[in-house]
Design a protein around this motif. Structure first.
Motif: not given
Length: 262
Positions: A73-80, A66-71, A113-116, A122-123
């Motif tokens: 978005a960040r977790a997608s990287v750590s999980r990868a 859920d790219l509206e949620n910063v956590d 829009h700004m969130a997604i 960015f994060f």
């Protein structure tokens, strides 16, 4: 023709369950990327793309994000990274184009829009850059932006604003991390034929089954942008074959910006 541009590399592509993101993930697999993380909101479509990637010989995983949620978005990287050990490349392909003008855009639409379209990329970049720096590794990031970042039409106000911010973020990050040998670029794509565009045309423009034919006829090259063509360009830009290019926002469109008909 170049081949195996991403041989043995690991890549994360956001928004990869359909359209341009899916095409990029598939192109990466065809060019040798053997560890591919795709993210999105639709797990059924995600599973289908994972199967397509595995058929091409890549190990692949879908992470519902859920790219509206910063956590998230960040977790997608750590999980990868947890899944495949390392991450070499990121493509920010996810985005929304919900219509809104200066007068009818409410706060919720603007914030979404700004969130997604800018906060999440960015994060995601932040987490990927941290990982690459910790490894002392070079890498590359490409963000899918839009020609609307130059200003856009009146009905694309929040979209244009958010993508203009992403263009600035791309250049800022590229400048900040060029000495880390992390290349960061963006692509301003024009009008593109995707499932998402089809849905937008029908929802906001009362389009019927003839809209593509009409749209193609209205363009200089006789067609809209094609996801597979964009994908090949993105993979080249991610790869070392694109050399030292960083901080570039490349127009991928059939409009020549700054020029006018007499």
């Amino acid at each position: 023709m170049f081949s195996h541009l991403l041989s043995g590399h690991s890549i994360l592509v956001s928004g990869a369950t359909q359209g341009v993101g899916r095409a990029i993930a598939l192109a990466a697999a065809r060019q040798g990327a053997d560890r591919i993380t795709i993210t999105g909101r639709n797990s059924e479509r995600g599973g289908t793309v994972v199967s397509e990637l595995e058929e091409l010989g890549a190990r692949a995983v879908f992470i519902e994000t859920d790219l509206e949620n910063v956590d998230s978005a960040r977790a997608s990287v750590s999980r990868a990274i947890e899944e495949f050990g390392t991450l070499d490349h990121v493509v920010n392909a996810a985005g929304i184009t919900t219509r809104g003008s200066v007068l009818n855009t409410d706060q919720d639409l603007f914030d979404r829009h700004m969130a997604i379209n800018v906060r999440a990329p960015f994060f995601i970049m932040q987490e990927a850059i941290k990982h690459l720096k910790e490894r002392g590794a070079s890498g590359s990031i490409v963000s899918i932006i839009t020609t609307s970042s130059k200003g856009g039409t009146p009905i694309l106000a929040p979209y244009a604003i958010s993508k203009a911010a992403l263009a600035a973020a791309t250049k800022n990050a590229a400048h900040a991390h060029r000495w880390d040998r992390i290349r960061i670029n963006g692509i301003n794509i024009g009008w593109t034929d995707t499932p998402g565009e089809d849905a937008i045309q029908r929802r906001f423009h009362d389009a019927d089954d003839t809209w593509r034919e009409q749209a193609y006829a209205s363009q200089p090259m006789g067609k809209l942008g094609q996801p597979n063509e964009i994908a090949d360009f993105v993979v080249f830009l991610l790869s070392e074959r694109s050399g030292v290019v960083t901080g570039s926002i490349i127009d991928w469109d059939q409009t020549v910006w700054g020029c006018e008909d007499a």
